[in-house]
Design a protein around this motif. Structure first.
Motif, PDB file in Angstrom:
ATOM      1  N   ASP A 166      23.342   6.465 -64.258  1.00 59.59           N
ATOM      2  CA  ASP A 166      22.050   6.188 -64.886  1.00 59.59           C
ATOM      3  C   ASP A 166      21.520   4.841 -64.397  1.00 59.59           C
ATOM      4  O   ASP A 166      22.276   3.983 -63.942  1.00 59.59           O
ATOM      5  N   ASN A 167      20.205   4.701 -64.459  1.00 59.00           N
ATOM      6  CA  ASN A 167      19.505   3.459 -64.126  1.00 59.00           C
ATOM      7  C   ASN A 167      19.997   2.811 -62.831  1.00 59.00           C
ATOM      8  O   ASN A 167      20.327   1.631 -62.779  1.00 59.00           O
ATOM      9  N   SER A 175      16.989   8.877 -57.983  1.00 57.92           N
ATOM     10  CA  SER A 175      16.722   7.945 -59.075  1.00 57.92           C
ATOM     11  C   SER A 175      17.476   8.480 -60.283  1.00 57.92           C
ATOM     12  O   SER A 175      17.110   9.515 -60.841  1.00 57.92           O
ATOM     13  N   GLY A 233      17.875   7.046 -63.273  1.00 57.09           N
ATOM     14  CA  GLY A 233      17.034   6.880 -64.448  1.00 57.09           C
ATOM     15  C   GLY A 233      17.767   7.087 -65.756  1.00 57.09           C
ATOM     16  O   GLY A 233      18.800   6.469 -66.020  1.00 57.09           O
ATOM     17  N   THR A 234      17.263   8.011 -66.566  1.00 54.54           N
ATOM     18  CA  THR A 234      17.835   8.251 -67.894  1.00 54.54           C
ATOM     19  C   THR A 234      19.191   8.954 -67.834  1.00 54.54           C
ATOM     20  O   THR A 234      19.858   9.086 -68.855  1.00 54.54           O
ATOM     21  N   GLN A 251      12.468  -0.661 -62.759  1.00 54.37           N
ATOM     22  CA  GLN A 251      12.163  -0.215 -64.115  1.00 54.37           C
ATOM     23  C   GLN A 251      13.289   0.676 -64.616  1.00 54.37           C
ATOM     24  O   GLN A 251      13.894   1.426 -63.850  1.00 54.37           O
ATOM     25  N   GLN A 252      13.579   0.556 -65.902  1.00 54.55           N
ATOM     26  CA  GLN A 252      14.680   1.285 -66.511  1.00 54.55           C
ATOM     27  C   GLN A 252      14.209   2.630 -67.056  1.00 54.55           C
ATOM     28  O   GLN A 252      13.046   2.825 -67.394  1.00 54.55           O
ATOM     29  N   ASN A 253      15.164   3.554 -67.146  1.00 55.96           N
ATOM     30  CA  ASN A 253      14.970   4.830 -67.847  1.00 55.96           C
ATOM     31  C   ASN A 253      13.822   5.675 -67.311  1.00 55.96           C
ATOM     32  O   ASN A 253      13.090   6.320 -68.068  1.00 55.96           O
TER      33      ASN A 253
END
Length: 241
Positions: free
Chosen positions: A66-67, A100, A102-103, A129-131
């Motif tokens: 994640d992230n 990516s 991401g979440t 940028q997160q999530n």
């Protein structure tokens, strides 16, 4: 910018972390898994640079990320990718893959060949940028387009050549004849650049580099690259610091 104040950090190939799991032989430029070096945790947002060899019929089982922006660059052989977004693909030399996380995503990577090794670079870049919503990107590039020039393989922009990621980063690959010289201009002020030698020998900013050496440079707006051997190959990674 005053380039006389350029700062460099040299990581010789033999100083990297090393983990041999039998089926996986991995060299770590930066701290990763059981390899920890507080002075080699990252270069700006460039968090992981792993140089991996995967035996025939072996691979990484399903695992979560994640992230993180995760980039794979095959150097030899191929790798089958499956993920929780429903993608099943194969990446080969000449391809660039970006995810990516991401979440959160789950994925696996396998060398499905029974008779040949797979070698690839696994690179992690911290996103700006997160999530974000997880995504997958893969392109096949013409390797002839990097002969005696730097071919863009990654950027922040979906419409540009190569894959894109959630970060103000640009990656280029080049394959050069002996004594060929070229310049690289930093695309975003304040970014640094990390050069990783895939094959052969180079001189960058007066520093001699050999195969699998890495050189990080900050506080500069351009660098000059000279190949010292025939067919020398390089990966340049411009990243925010």
């Amino acid at each position: 910018m005053d380039t006389t104040a350029t700062k460099t950090i040299l990581h010789k190939a033999g100083t990297r972390g090393h983990a041999n799991h039998g089926w996986l032989d991995s060299y770590h430029t930066f701290s990763f898994a059981s390899y920890y070096n507080p002075e080699r945790h990252n270069f700006g947002v460039l968090r992981v640079l792993n140089d991996d060899r995967v035996d025939p019929g072996m691979g990484f089982g399903t695992h979560r990320h994640d992230n993180m922006e995760i980039i794979s660059i095959p150097l030899e052989g191929d790798l089958e990718h499956k993920d929780s977004m429903g993608n099943t693909t194969v990446i080969r030399k000449g391809d660039i893959q970006a995810m990516s996380a991401g979440t959160g995503i789950f994925h696996s990577e396998y060398n499905k060949n029974s008779d040949k090794l797979t070698k690839f670079l696994q690179i992690w870049v911290i996103p700006k940028q997160q999530n974000v919503t997880p995504r997958y990107d893969q392109v096949t590039l013409n390797e002839n387009d990097r002969h005696n020039k730097l071919q863009q393989v990654l950027s922040p922009n979906a419409e540009d050549e190569g894959v894109w990621i959630h970060q103000d980063a640009w990656f280029h690959l080049g394959t050069f004849d002996k004594d060929f010289t070229t310049d690289y201009q930093i695309k975003k002020e304040g970014n640094g650049i990390y050069a990783f030698i895939l094959k052969g020998d180079f001189t960058i900013g007066g520093v001699t580099l050999n195969e699998r050496d890495g050189l990080g440079m900050t506080n500069t707006d351009s660098i000059t690259i000279t190949a010292n051997s025939e067919g020398a190959e390089i990966l340049l990674m411009e990243v925010p610091m």
